[in-house]
Design a protein around this motif. Structure first.
Motif, PDB file in Angstrom:
ATOM      1  N   ARG A 250       4.489  -0.661  -2.887  1.00  0.00           N
ATOM      2  CA  ARG A 250       3.731   0.271  -2.047  1.00  0.00           C
ATOM      3  C   ARG A 250       2.301  -0.217  -1.822  1.00  0.00           C
ATOM      4  O   ARG A 250       1.659   0.165  -0.840  1.00  0.00           O
ATOM      5  CB  ARG A 250       3.700   1.648  -2.688  1.00  0.00           C
ATOM      6  CG  ARG A 250       5.077   2.308  -2.795  1.00  0.00           C
ATOM      7  CD  ARG A 250       4.988   3.550  -3.671  1.00  0.00           C
ATOM      8  NE  ARG A 250       3.990   4.489  -3.155  1.00  0.00           N
ATOM      9  CZ  ARG A 250       3.456   5.469  -3.891  1.00  0.00           C
ATOM     10  NH1 ARG A 250       3.804   5.610  -5.166  1.00  0.00           N
ATOM     11  NH2 ARG A 250       2.574   6.284  -3.360  1.00  0.00           N
ATOM     12  N   LYS A 252      -0.179  -3.013  -0.869  1.00  0.00           N
ATOM     13  CA  LYS A 252      -0.338  -4.309  -0.214  1.00  0.00           C
ATOM     14  C   LYS A 252      -1.829  -4.568  -0.036  1.00  0.00           C
ATOM     15  O   LYS A 252      -2.623  -3.641   0.086  1.00  0.00           O
ATOM     16  CB  LYS A 252       0.361  -4.335   1.142  1.00  0.00           C
ATOM     17  CG  LYS A 252       1.846  -4.014   1.081  1.00  0.00           C
ATOM     18  CD  LYS A 252       2.453  -3.992   2.466  1.00  0.00           C
ATOM     19  CE  LYS A 252       3.928  -3.617   2.414  1.00  0.00           C
ATOM     20  NZ  LYS A 252       4.140  -2.236   1.902  1.00  0.00           N
ATOM     21  N   LEU A 286       0.296   8.057  -0.247  1.00  0.00           N
ATOM     22  CA  LEU A 286       1.287   7.830   0.807  1.00  0.00           C
ATOM     23  C   LEU A 286       2.629   7.437   0.196  1.00  0.00           C
ATOM     24  O   LEU A 286       2.682   6.580  -0.693  1.00  0.00           O
ATOM     25  CB  LEU A 286       0.796   6.716   1.751  1.00  0.00           C
ATOM     26  CG  LEU A 286      -0.504   7.021   2.525  1.00  0.00           C
ATOM     27  CD1 LEU A 286      -0.997   5.765   3.218  1.00  0.00           C
ATOM     28  CD2 LEU A 286      -0.276   8.137   3.526  1.00  0.00           C
ATOM     29  N   ARG A 287       3.686   8.057   0.682  1.00  0.00           N
ATOM     30  CA  ARG A 287       5.010   7.786   0.128  1.00  0.00           C
ATOM     31  C   ARG A 287       5.412   6.330   0.347  1.00  0.00           C
ATOM     32  O   ARG A 287       5.989   5.698  -0.547  1.00  0.00           O
ATOM     33  CB  ARG A 287       6.041   8.709   0.775  1.00  0.00           C
ATOM     34  CG  ARG A 287       7.455   8.505   0.274  1.00  0.00           C
ATOM     35  CD  ARG A 287       8.388   9.551   0.828  1.00  0.00           C
ATOM     36  NE  ARG A 287       7.959  10.900   0.424  1.00  0.00           N
ATOM     37  CZ  ARG A 287       8.582  12.009   0.796  1.00  0.00           C
ATOM     38  NH1 ARG A 287       9.640  11.944   1.604  1.00  0.00           N
ATOM     39  NH2 ARG A 287       8.143  13.182   0.396  1.00  0.00           N
ATOM     40  N   LYS A 288       5.072   5.794   1.502  1.00  0.00           N
ATOM     41  CA  LYS A 288       5.421   4.404   1.786  1.00  0.00           C
ATOM     42  C   LYS A 288       4.304   3.430   1.399  1.00  0.00           C
ATOM     43  O   LYS A 288       4.447   2.217   1.605  1.00  0.00           O
ATOM     44  CB  LYS A 288       5.730   4.241   3.274  1.00  0.00           C
ATOM     45  CG  LYS A 288       6.958   5.011   3.725  1.00  0.00           C
ATOM     46  CD  LYS A 288       7.238   4.746   5.199  1.00  0.00           C
ATOM     47  CE  LYS A 288       8.472   5.509   5.668  1.00  0.00           C
ATOM     48  NZ  LYS A 288       8.761   5.258   7.112  1.00  0.00           N
ATOM     49  N   GLY A 289       3.229   3.933   0.841  1.00  0.00           N
ATOM     50  CA  GLY A 289       2.127   3.064   0.470  1.00  0.00           C
ATOM     51  C   GLY A 289       1.332   2.613   1.679  1.00  0.00           C
ATOM     52  O   GLY A 289       1.346   3.256   2.739  1.00  0.00           O
ATOM     53  N   GLY A 290       0.654   1.531   1.535  1.00  0.00           N
ATOM     54  CA  GLY A 290      -0.156   1.005   2.633  1.00  0.00           C
ATOM     55  C   GLY A 290      -0.873  -0.262   2.226  1.00  0.00           C
ATOM     56  O   GLY A 290      -0.739  -0.755   1.102  1.00  0.00           O
ATOM     57  N   GLU A 291      -1.656  -0.773   3.153  1.00  0.00           N
ATOM     58  CA  GLU A 291      -2.347  -2.041   2.944  1.00  0.00           C
ATOM     59  C   GLU A 291      -3.851  -1.811   2.882  1.00  0.00           C
ATOM     60  O   GLU A 291      -4.423  -1.121   3.726  1.00  0.00           O
ATOM     61  CB  GLU A 291      -2.018  -3.017   4.072  1.00  0.00           C
ATOM     62  CG  GLU A 291      -2.669  -4.390   3.915  1.00  0.00           C
ATOM     63  CD  GLU A 291      -2.327  -5.318   5.065  1.00  0.00           C
ATOM     64  OE1 GLU A 291      -1.559  -6.276   4.844  1.00  0.00           O
ATOM     65  OE2 GLU A 291      -2.824  -5.071   6.187  1.00  0.00           O
TER      66      GLU A 291
END
Length: 385
Positions: A250, A252, A286-291
């Motif tokens: 998740r 990045k 965030l459920r999907k994560g991020g950068e």
């Protein structure tokens, strides 16, 4: 540009004094007098000498009988006393800083009187030779007494000015140290939980996590100082490696670092709190994560650092409130180091949170001396206990 990761060795660095004894408590002495050999000090001394010469000529001749020739001769004698005295005191300055104030004051006054006596004797001797007259001992005594009074006043003023500067630098150093002590990683418990879960299944990653945590906490507990951008980026990447063990894919990260920035100096632990906020209030929400994107470069003779992270819509207000303490701490630290020569902005841009820093390439000298004064004073207190 990439910075190599230090080798994975769990070892505590022991600080040793160098050949110049810069890292010892003995070197933590504070100046007794200002640097009289600096350009600003020399200009001030020359102006003070000219004002004194003008006062003496006006007192002797008055305004109606004012003589430019007499002013020139008196100015020449006064400058011949001031400039050699400043040179002697500059040479004695490191030694005076190690003496008690009473002894340092007596030695500096004696040095100024010695120079004064030599110049006055030479001046009276040349005058007696040119006028074919006897040596004027009473005139010599009067000149020496007047010069001693003026020297005492000037030295007292210089001493008080330097003590005020020492106090201001100590207060500034204490302020920086207090702000630095508030920077403590809040991820301790999460990291310990990750460590506990990794010990049984992946001992190598667990060992690496311990190494990263040791490095981060050593930097967090260290004395406030300026470090190179290379050290700061290496420390920040180690923090992200710890968070990556908890968040997995998740989290990045993308680093955009211009070449030739490795040795640029900036306050320690400046990037880590920004990345911590980006992780805790951005990617982790965030459920999907991020950068997380970090950009470093030089623009308009200034170092520009930008940190951008995704931000969930429903937590805009809580994120801003929770970021407030960390952001205010960073602002105060930057103000201590750079005065009003920095720019710091943090705002939401669409679905991202953007933090932008613009720092001068060289912090103000008083902040550097202030941190050194605070560190040296603390070491001296530890030694005398």
């Amino acid at each position: 540009m990439s910075f190599p990761r230090p080798p994975g060795i769990i070892a505590q660095k022991i600080r040793k004094p160098d050949a110049n004894n810069k890292d010892s408590a003995i070197s933590g002495t504070l100046p007794f007098l200002p640097d009289l050999c600096s350009g600003t000090a020399l200009v001030a001394l020359v102006l003070m000498g000219e004002l004194l010469a003008l006062v003496l000529v006006l007192a002797l001749d008055g305004l109606r009988e004012f003589s430019w020739q007499r002013l020139g001769l008196v100015s020449l004698v006064i400058q011949w006393v001031i400039l050699p005295s400043a040179a002697v005191l500059c040479r004695l300055r490191p030694y005076l800083a190690r003496l008690p104030h009473k002894q340092a004051g007596g030695l500096s006054f004696a040095a100024a009187l010695a120079v004064l006596g030599v110049i006055m004797v030479i001046q009276r001797a040349l005058r007696a030779l040119l006028l074919q007259a006897g040596f004027d001992w009473w005139g010599l005594a009067s000149d020496c007494l007047l010069g001693a009074i003026c020297a005492g006043v000037v030295l007292r003023y210089a001493y008080l000015q330097q003590q005020l500067v020492n106090q201001q630098q100590a207060e500034l150093g204490a302020r920086i140290e207090a702000l630095q002590s508030r920077i403590r990683p809040h991820f301790l418990f999460n990291s310990m939980n990750s460590l506990a879960s990794l010990i049984a299944v992946d001992p190598d990653r667990a060992e690496r996590l311990v190494e990263d945590m040791c490095t981060l906490f050593r930097a967090s507990l260290a004395d406030p100082k300026l470090v190179s951008l290379q050290q700061e980026v290496t420390l920040a990447r180690r923090y992200l490696e710890i968070e990556a063990l908890r968040l997995g894919g998740r989290l990045k990260q993308r680093w955009q670092l211009d070449a030739g920035l490795e040795e640029i100096q900036l306050p320690s632990l400046l990037l880590q709190p920004l990345l911590e906020n980006a992780v805790l209030h951005g990617v982790a929400q965030l459920r999907k994560g991020g950068e997380i994107t970090v950009q470093c470069g030089i623009r308009d003779a200034a170092l520009r650092i930008t940190v951008v992270n995704p931000l969930p819509r429903e937590t805009v207000r809580p994120c801003r409130e929770s970021n407030g303490m960390a952001m205010e701490n960073i602002r105060q630290r930057l103000a201590a180091y750079y005065g009003d020569r920095f720019k710091f902005t943090a705002r939401r841009e669409g679905g991202h949170y953007r933090v932008a820093l613009q720092l001068p390439l060289v912090p103000r000298e008083s902040a550097q001396r202030g941190t050194e004064v605070a560190m040296n004073s603390k070491r001296h207190a530890e030694v005398t206990q």
